[in-house]
Design a protein around this motif. Structure first.
Motif, PDB file in Angstrom:
ATOM      1  N   ARG A   1      57.379  55.666 107.223  1.00 42.07           N
ATOM      2  CA  ARG A   1      57.065  54.230 107.367  1.00 42.07           C
ATOM      3  C   ARG A   1      55.668  54.070 107.988  1.00 42.07           C
ATOM      4  O   ARG A   1      54.854  53.279 107.505  1.00 42.07           O
ATOM      5  CB  ARG A   1      58.128  53.563 108.230  1.00 42.07           C
ATOM      6  N   ALA A   2      55.383  54.821 109.032  1.00 44.51           N
ATOM      7  CA  ALA A   2      54.072  54.735 109.683  1.00 44.51           C
ATOM      8  C   ALA A   2      52.954  55.141 108.729  1.00 44.51           C
ATOM      9  O   ALA A   2      51.895  54.502 108.685  1.00 44.51           O
ATOM     10  CB  ALA A   2      54.051  55.608 110.939  1.00 44.51           C
ATOM     11  N   LEU A   3      53.171  56.184 107.948  1.00 39.26           N
ATOM     12  CA  LEU A   3      52.155  56.638 106.991  1.00 39.26           C
ATOM     13  C   LEU A   3      51.881  55.580 105.929  1.00 39.26           C
ATOM     14  O   LEU A   3      50.732  55.393 105.510  1.00 39.26           O
ATOM     15  CB  LEU A   3      52.590  57.945 106.318  1.00 39.26           C
ATOM     16  N   ILE A   4      52.929  54.894 105.488  1.00 44.77           N
ATOM     17  CA  ILE A   4      52.751  53.833 104.490  1.00 44.77           C
ATOM     18  C   ILE A   4      51.857  52.738 105.060  1.00 44.77           C
ATOM     19  O   ILE A   4      50.915  52.282 104.402  1.00 44.77           O
ATOM     20  CB  ILE A   4      54.118  53.278 104.035  1.00 44.77           C
ATOM     21  N   PHE A   5      52.112  52.334 106.298  1.00 47.55           N
ATOM     22  CA  PHE A   5      51.301  51.285 106.910  1.00 47.55           C
ATOM     23  C   PHE A   5      49.900  51.768 107.277  1.00 47.55           C
ATOM     24  O   PHE A   5      48.958  50.978 107.286  1.00 47.55           O
ATOM     25  CB  PHE A   5      52.019  50.677 108.124  1.00 47.55           C
ATOM     26  N   GLU A   6      49.739  53.052 107.557  1.00 49.22           N
ATOM     27  CA  GLU A   6      48.394  53.601 107.771  1.00 49.22           C
ATOM     28  C   GLU A   6      47.606  53.544 106.464  1.00 49.22           C
ATOM     29  O   GLU A   6      46.411  53.252 106.466  1.00 49.22           O
ATOM     30  CB  GLU A   6      48.474  55.052 108.251  1.00 49.22           C
ATOM     31  N   ALA A   7      48.271  53.829 105.358  1.00 47.32           N
ATOM     32  CA  ALA A   7      47.612  53.823 104.057  1.00 47.32           C
ATOM     33  C   ALA A   7      47.217  52.412 103.642  1.00 47.32           C
ATOM     34  O   ALA A   7      46.173  52.209 103.031  1.00 47.32           O
ATOM     35  CB  ALA A   7      48.516  54.447 102.997  1.00 47.32           C
ATOM     36  N   ASP A   8      48.070  51.436 103.981  1.00 49.24           N
ATOM     37  CA  ASP A   8      47.797  50.049 103.604  1.00 49.24           C
ATOM     38  C   ASP A   8      48.456  49.113 104.619  1.00 49.24           C
ATOM     39  O   ASP A   8      49.646  48.840 104.524  1.00 49.24           O
ATOM     40  CB  ASP A   8      48.331  49.752 102.203  1.00 49.24           C
ATOM     41  N   PRO A   9      47.689  48.623 105.579  1.00 46.38           N
ATOM     42  CA  PRO A   9      48.244  47.723 106.600  1.00 46.38           C
ATOM     43  C   PRO A   9      48.796  46.414 106.038  1.00 46.38           C
ATOM     44  O   PRO A   9      49.538  45.715 106.734  1.00 46.38           O
ATOM     45  CB  PRO A   9      47.052  47.453 107.523  1.00 46.38           C
ATOM     46  N   ASP A  10      48.464  46.075 104.794  1.00 46.60           N
ATOM     47  CA  ASP A  10      48.933  44.835 104.193  1.00 46.60           C
ATOM     48  C   ASP A  10      50.258  44.983 103.436  1.00 46.60           C
ATOM     49  O   ASP A  10      50.718  44.034 102.799  1.00 46.60           O
ATOM     50  CB  ASP A  10      47.868  44.270 103.248  1.00 46.60           C
ATOM     51  N   VAL A  11      50.859  46.146 103.508  1.00 46.90           N
ATOM     52  CA  VAL A  11      52.144  46.368 102.855  1.00 46.90           C
ATOM     53  C   VAL A  11      53.193  45.448 103.470  1.00 46.90           C
ATOM     54  O   VAL A  11      53.180  45.175 104.664  1.00 46.90           O
ATOM     55  CB  VAL A  11      52.569  47.852 103.016  1.00 46.90           C
ATOM     56  N   VAL A  12      54.100  44.981 102.619  1.00 50.36           N
ATOM     57  CA  VAL A  12      55.227  44.155 103.068  1.00 50.36           C
ATOM     58  C   VAL A  12      56.482  45.010 102.978  1.00 50.36           C
ATOM     59  O   VAL A  12      56.793  45.568 101.924  1.00 50.36           O
ATOM     60  CB  VAL A  12      55.371  42.893 102.190  1.00 50.36           C
ATOM     61  N   GLU A  13      57.194  45.107 104.095  1.00 52.44           N
ATOM     62  CA  GLU A  13      58.464  45.837 104.114  1.00 52.44           C
ATOM     63  C   GLU A  13      59.618  44.844 104.094  1.00 52.44           C
ATOM     64  O   GLU A  13      59.618  43.873 104.846  1.00 52.44           O
ATOM     65  CB  GLU A  13      58.573  46.715 105.350  1.00 52.44           C
ATOM     66  N   GLU A  14      60.584  45.112 103.220  1.00 52.18           N
ATOM     67  CA  GLU A  14      61.783  44.287 103.128  1.00 52.18           C
ATOM     68  C   GLU A  14      62.993  45.197 102.948  1.00 52.18           C
ATOM     69  O   GLU A  14      62.857  46.305 102.433  1.00 52.18           O
ATOM     70  CB  GLU A  14      61.725  43.361 101.912  1.00 52.18           C
ATOM     71  N   ALA A  15      64.156  44.709 103.346  1.00 53.34           N
ATOM     72  CA  ALA A  15      65.405  45.409 103.066  1.00 53.34           C
ATOM     73  C   ALA A  15      66.055  44.728 101.864  1.00 53.34           C
ATOM     74  O   ALA A  15      66.222  43.512 101.844  1.00 53.34           O
ATOM     75  CB  ALA A  15      66.330  45.362 104.266  1.00 53.34           C
ATOM     76  N   LYS A  16      66.368  45.518 100.854  1.00 57.09           N
ATOM     77  CA  LYS A  16      66.990  44.978  99.635  1.00 57.09           C
ATOM     78  C   LYS A  16      68.259  45.764  99.331  1.00 57.09           C
ATOM     79  O   LYS A  16      68.498  46.822  99.885  1.00 57.09           O
ATOM     80  CB  LYS A  16      66.025  45.076  98.450  1.00 57.09           C
ATOM     81  N   TRP A  17      69.028  45.230  98.410  1.00 59.53           N
ATOM     82  CA  TRP A  17      70.229  45.884  97.900  1.00 59.53           C
ATOM     83  C   TRP A  17      71.243  46.185  99.005  1.00 59.53           C
ATOM     84  O   TRP A  17      71.802  47.271  99.082  1.00 59.53           O
ATOM     85  CB  TRP A  17      69.876  47.144  97.101  1.00 59.53           C
ATOM     86  N   ARG A  18      71.507  45.192  99.838  1.00 54.71           N
ATOM     87  CA  ARG A  18      72.536  45.332 100.872  1.00 54.71           C
ATOM     88  C   ARG A  18      73.916  45.321 100.222  1.00 54.71           C
ATOM     89  O   ARG A  18      74.157  44.562  99.293  1.00 54.71           O
ATOM     90  CB  ARG A  18      72.435  44.190 101.873  1.00 54.71           C
TER      91      ARG A  18
END
Length: 112
Positions: A13-30
């Motif tokens: 998760r941290a690496l994804i945000f380091e790569a692109d701080p504008d990424v949107v994280e959501e929880a899907k398919w509950r």
């Protein structure tokens, strides 16, 4: 309880945000068997999902088949038409630089 999977998920998760701080994280398919859902990461479209299994953490890139992977990170879903995945096991060492580049490339692909 924290184990290697929790630590791996947090690092990815941290690496994804380091790569692109504008990424949107959501929880899907509950669902009942997974009430927290599946973490998804998007920027101009879906980049990847992050799932935890008993023996691995799986990062699935939605358009992975269209991404260059010169470091050979992808090791799962290799015959899928569109997606590619990276299975990370307890003793695996992730090439963090190559992973960040893969995320950046996925964002560029989504924006094209």
């Amino acid at each position: 309880m924290t184990d290697w999977r929790t630590e791996t998920v947090e690092r990815v998760r941290a690496l994804i945000f380091e790569a692109d701080p504008d990424v949107v994280e959501e929880a899907k398919w509950r669902k009942a068997s997974n009430p927290d859902g599946v973490p998804t990461f998007s920027h101009s479209g879906l980049i990847c999902t992050l799932e935890t299994y008993k023996d691995k953490v799986k990062v699935t890139f939605a358009k992975g088949a269209s991404l260059a992977d010169p470091s050979g990170l992808f090791n799962a879903s290799m015959t899928a038409g569109t997606r590619r995945a990276l299975d990370i096991h307890a003793d695996d060492k992730l090439d963090e630089k190559a992973f960040r580049e893969l995320v950046r490339e996925a964002v560029i692909l989504n924006e094209s």
